[in-house]
Design a protein around this motif. Structure first.
Motif, PDB file in Angstrom:
ATOM      1  N   MET A   1       3.091  11.846  29.298  1.00 26.66           N
ATOM      2  CA  MET A   1       2.968  11.557  30.731  1.00 26.66           C
ATOM      3  C   MET A   1       3.939  10.452  31.159  1.00 26.66           C
ATOM      4  N   LEU A   2       4.401   9.656  30.178  1.00 25.13           N
ATOM      5  CA  LEU A   2       5.319   8.571  30.489  1.00 25.13           C
ATOM      6  C   LEU A   2       6.577   9.094  31.158  1.00 25.13           C
ATOM      7  N   TYR A   3       7.120  10.206  30.643  1.00 30.28           N
ATOM      8  CA  TYR A   3       8.340  10.769  31.218  1.00 30.28           C
ATOM      9  C   TYR A   3       8.108  11.244  32.647  1.00 30.28           C
ATOM     10  N   ALA A   4       6.908  11.776  32.899  1.00 29.17           N
ATOM     11  CA  ALA A   4       6.583  12.229  34.254  1.00 29.17           C
ATOM     12  C   ALA A   4       6.547  11.055  35.219  1.00 29.17           C
ATOM     13  N   LEU A   5       5.974   9.924  34.774  1.00 30.58           N
ATOM     14  CA  LEU A   5       5.910   8.739  35.628  1.00 30.58           C
ATOM     15  C   LEU A   5       7.307   8.174  35.875  1.00 30.58           C
ATOM     16  N   LEU A   6       8.148   8.208  34.853  1.00 31.66           N
ATOM     17  CA  LEU A   6       9.535   7.773  35.042  1.00 31.66           C
ATOM     18  C   LEU A   6      10.250   8.692  36.021  1.00 31.66           C
ATOM     19  N   GLY A   7       9.894   9.969  35.963  1.00 26.75           N
ATOM     20  CA  GLY A   7      10.451  10.908  36.924  1.00 26.75           C
ATOM     21  C   GLY A   7      10.036  10.581  38.341  1.00 26.75           C
ATOM     22  N   ALA A   8       8.773  10.144  38.522  1.00 25.06           N
ATOM     23  CA  ALA A   8       8.296   9.741  39.852  1.00 25.06           C
ATOM     24  C   ALA A   8       9.076   8.539  40.362  1.00 25.06           C
ATOM     25  N   VAL A   9       9.379   7.606  39.459  1.00 26.43           N
ATOM     26  CA  VAL A   9      10.187   6.439  39.836  1.00 26.43           C
ATOM     27  C   VAL A   9      11.573   6.901  40.290  1.00 26.43           C
ATOM     28  N   ALA A  10      12.151   7.851  39.559  1.00 25.25           N
ATOM     29  CA  ALA A  10      13.481   8.360  39.904  1.00 25.25           C
ATOM     30  C   ALA A  10      13.480   9.018  41.279  1.00 25.25           C
ATOM     31  N   ILE A  11      12.412   9.743  41.599  1.00 27.63           N
ATOM     32  CA  ILE A  11      12.307  10.400  42.912  1.00 27.63           C
ATOM     33  C   ILE A  11      12.395   9.360  44.026  1.00 27.63           C
ATOM     34  N   GLY A  12      11.602   8.293  43.900  1.00 23.88           N
ATOM     35  CA  GLY A  12      11.603   7.248  44.919  1.00 23.88           C
ATOM     36  C   GLY A  12      12.925   6.507  44.999  1.00 23.88           C
ATOM     37  N   LEU A  13      13.493   6.175  43.846  1.00 25.77           N
ATOM     38  CA  LEU A  13      14.760   5.440  43.831  1.00 25.77           C
ATOM     39  C   LEU A  13      15.879   6.230  44.496  1.00 25.77           C
ATOM     40  N   VAL A  14      15.951   7.518  44.188  1.00 26.98           N
ATOM     41  CA  VAL A  14      17.010   8.347  44.778  1.00 26.98           C
ATOM     42  C   VAL A  14      16.840   8.450  46.286  1.00 26.98           C
ATOM     43  N   LEU A  15      15.599   8.614  46.733  1.00 24.43           N
ATOM     44  CA  LEU A  15      15.341   8.657  48.171  1.00 24.43           C
ATOM     45  C   LEU A  15      15.783   7.363  48.844  1.00 24.43           C
ATOM     46  N   GLY A  16      15.481   6.235  48.186  1.00 26.73           N
ATOM     47  CA  GLY A  16      15.861   4.956  48.760  1.00 26.73           C
ATOM     48  C   GLY A  16      17.348   4.704  48.709  1.00 26.73           C
ATOM     49  N   LEU A  17      17.988   5.145  47.631  1.00 27.36           N
ATOM     50  CA  LEU A  17      19.415   4.896  47.457  1.00 27.36           C
ATOM     51  C   LEU A  17      20.281   5.781  48.349  1.00 27.36           C
ATOM     52  N   LEU A  18      19.882   7.057  48.485  1.00 29.01           N
ATOM     53  CA  LEU A  18      20.719   8.013  49.189  1.00 29.01           C
ATOM     54  C   LEU A  18      20.180   8.455  50.535  1.00 29.01           C
ATOM     55  N   GLY A  19      18.897   8.168  50.805  1.00 32.36           N
ATOM     56  CA  GLY A  19      18.316   8.592  52.078  1.00 32.36           C
ATOM     57  C   GLY A  19      17.830  10.024  52.062  1.00 32.36           C
ATOM     58  N   SER A  20      18.217  10.810  51.070  1.00 31.54           N
ATOM     59  CA  SER A  20      17.755  12.184  50.912  1.00 31.54           C
ATOM     60  C   SER A  20      18.063  12.606  49.487  1.00 31.54           C
ATOM     61  N   GLY A  21      17.542  13.765  49.102  1.00 32.08           N
ATOM     62  CA  GLY A  21      17.852  14.285  47.775  1.00 32.08           C
ATOM     63  C   GLY A  21      16.793  14.007  46.729  1.00 32.08           C
ATOM     64  N   GLY A  22      16.035  12.913  46.875  1.00 30.26           N
ATOM     65  CA  GLY A  22      15.038  12.587  45.865  1.00 30.26           C
ATOM     66  C   GLY A  22      13.936  13.626  45.772  1.00 30.26           C
ATOM     67  N   SER A  23      13.583  14.212  46.910  1.00 27.75           N
ATOM     68  CA  SER A  23      12.502  15.199  46.903  1.00 27.75           C
ATOM     69  C   SER A  23      12.857  16.434  46.097  1.00 27.75           C
ATOM     70  N   ILE A  24      14.143  16.698  45.916  1.00 28.04           N
ATOM     71  CA  ILE A  24      14.554  17.878  45.161  1.00 28.04           C
ATOM     72  C   ILE A  24      14.291  17.706  43.673  1.00 28.04           C
ATOM     73  N   LEU A  25      13.976  16.483  43.249  1.00 25.61           N
ATOM     74  CA  LEU A  25      13.607  16.224  41.863  1.00 25.61           C
ATOM     75  C   LEU A  25      12.126  16.466  41.611  1.00 25.61           C
TER      76      LEU A  25
END
Length: 379
Positions: free
Chosen positions: A1-25
């Motif tokens: 489950m650790l990898y899934a939680l890291l994936g959730a972090v990546a989703i938020g970071l990408v959304l914040g960094l780029l303004g879009s695209g994170g949801s596609i993860l």
């Protein structure tokens, strides 16, 4: 489950960094890291993306960076399209949806690699019907494959709606929130027909982590070149999209397999595993329940922690070399093996994999249905 939680972090970071695209993860993380069934993952993705977008839209609304006219012309058809896409998903197999999702990832990668130079600045507003058709089309895509569609909505609002980039982003977030939540509402009904339910705890955890990650990513974005980030993420999407397409396309092109329900145990092993899905209903298994049966729970560790069939072995089917891990259990090769998961989707794939490895394997469906049918369970 650790990898899934890291994936959730990546989703938020990408959304914040780029303004879009994170949801596609979100869908790939839920399917390949959290181990959720494909259709359930798409529904959960809509809820998670909707929640993150709703929170992200608040500061734009306070700063009056939302064009309410575009919300009406683009957003309302988008909501209708999302509802229709979610309804259409009932007639499309999970592998086909994931294959379409991979195509969307490749499209997003292409748009990101092209950059946004051609859509900078304000442009004349196009005819209302063109905006409405675009909104409807993006909405259907959202409902069918579970992406927010910000990478399509923002350019459309700039090119067709004549909005500035900032107002387009704020308006896009509000539209994404509305249509994602409507699509999720419809998906709950679609899943119920197949006896599937979403994991509310997982949705809450992913949404919370995504919101925090988006906030952090937004602050970091002020100190990182956007063009470099966008190109890097585009390449990542390109590789990921090709990988998902290669994995799901064979099953998608094969079509829906024949279902053999409640077939006699003696007859099922003669069915070719590569062409037929051999499934025994939960009720049929409960009727012939044997406490000494060789049962394997193929769910994730987090799912197993909420309850399991008494005496069942646990082997996560999402991990590499699933058949090899089953061999380590030293099961009796002369006796059948019964597999279950949360809904029957993953256990179907796992049963076919074990049949290819020489086992007499049967998919007996979902844990909740097994428990409801009277099969003894343990915490």
């Amino acid at each position: 489950m650790l990898y899934a939680l890291l994936g959730a972090v990546a989703i938020g970071l990408v959304l914040g960094l780029l303004g879009s695209g994170g949801s596609i993860l979100t869908v790939p993380v839920l399917v390949y890291l959290a181990g959720e069934p494909d259709k359930v993952a798409i529904a959960e993705s809509l809820a998670i993306v909707g929640a993150i977008a709703a929170v992200g839209a608040i500061p734009y609304a306070r700063q009056r960076s939302v064009d309410w006219r575009s919300v009406g012309w683009f957003g309302v058809p988008g909501i209708l399209g999302t509802y229709l896409g979610a309804a259409l998903s009932a007639y499309v197999s999970g592998p086909v949806q994931l294959a379409l999702f991979a195509v969307v990832m490749l499209l997003a990668a292409g748009l990101m690699l092209r950059g946004r130079k051609e859509i900078q600045g304000e442009r004349p507003r196009q005819a209302a019907w063109i905006i409405m058709v675009e909104g409807l089309a993006v909405g259907v895509l959202t409902g069918l494959v579970g992406v927010g569609g910000g990478f399509l909505i923002v350019p459309a609002l700039v090119l067709l709606g004549g909005l500035s980039m900032r107002v387009a982003v704020g308006t896009s977030l509000l539209i994404i929130a509305a249509k994602s939540l409507v699509g999720f509402w419809k998906y709950v009904d679609v899943l119920a027909v197949d006896g599937l339910v979403v994991d509310w705890r997982l949705i809450g955890v992913f949404a919370a982590i995504g919101i925090v990650g988006a906030t952090i990513g937004n602050r970091i974005s002020q100190h990182v070149p956007q063009a470099m980030l966008r190109r890097g993420f585009a390449v990542f999407l390109l590789v990921m999209g090709v990988g998902i397409l290669a994995r799901e396309a064979p099953a998608a092109l094969a079509g829906s397999p024949e279902v053999v329900a409640d077939a006699p145990a003696a007859a099922q092993p003669t069915v070719p595993a590569d062409t037929v899905r051999v499934t025994m209903s939960e009720q049929a298994y409960a009727a012939r329940y044997d406490s000494t049966a060789q049962v394997i729970d193929v769910r994730t560790g987090m799912e197993v922690g909420r309850g399991r069939v008494a005496g069942a072995h646990h082997v996560n089917s999402m991990l590499p070399n699933f058949a090899g891990r089953v061999e380590e259990l030293n099961l009796d090769p002369e006796r059948p093996v019964y597999l279950y998961c949360g809904s029957g989707v993953r256990s179907d794939r796992a049963a076919r994999a074990l049949r290819d490895a020489g086992y007499e394997a049967y998919n007996i469906g979902g844990f909740r249905a097994l428990r409801a049918a009277g099969v003894p369970t343990a915490e």
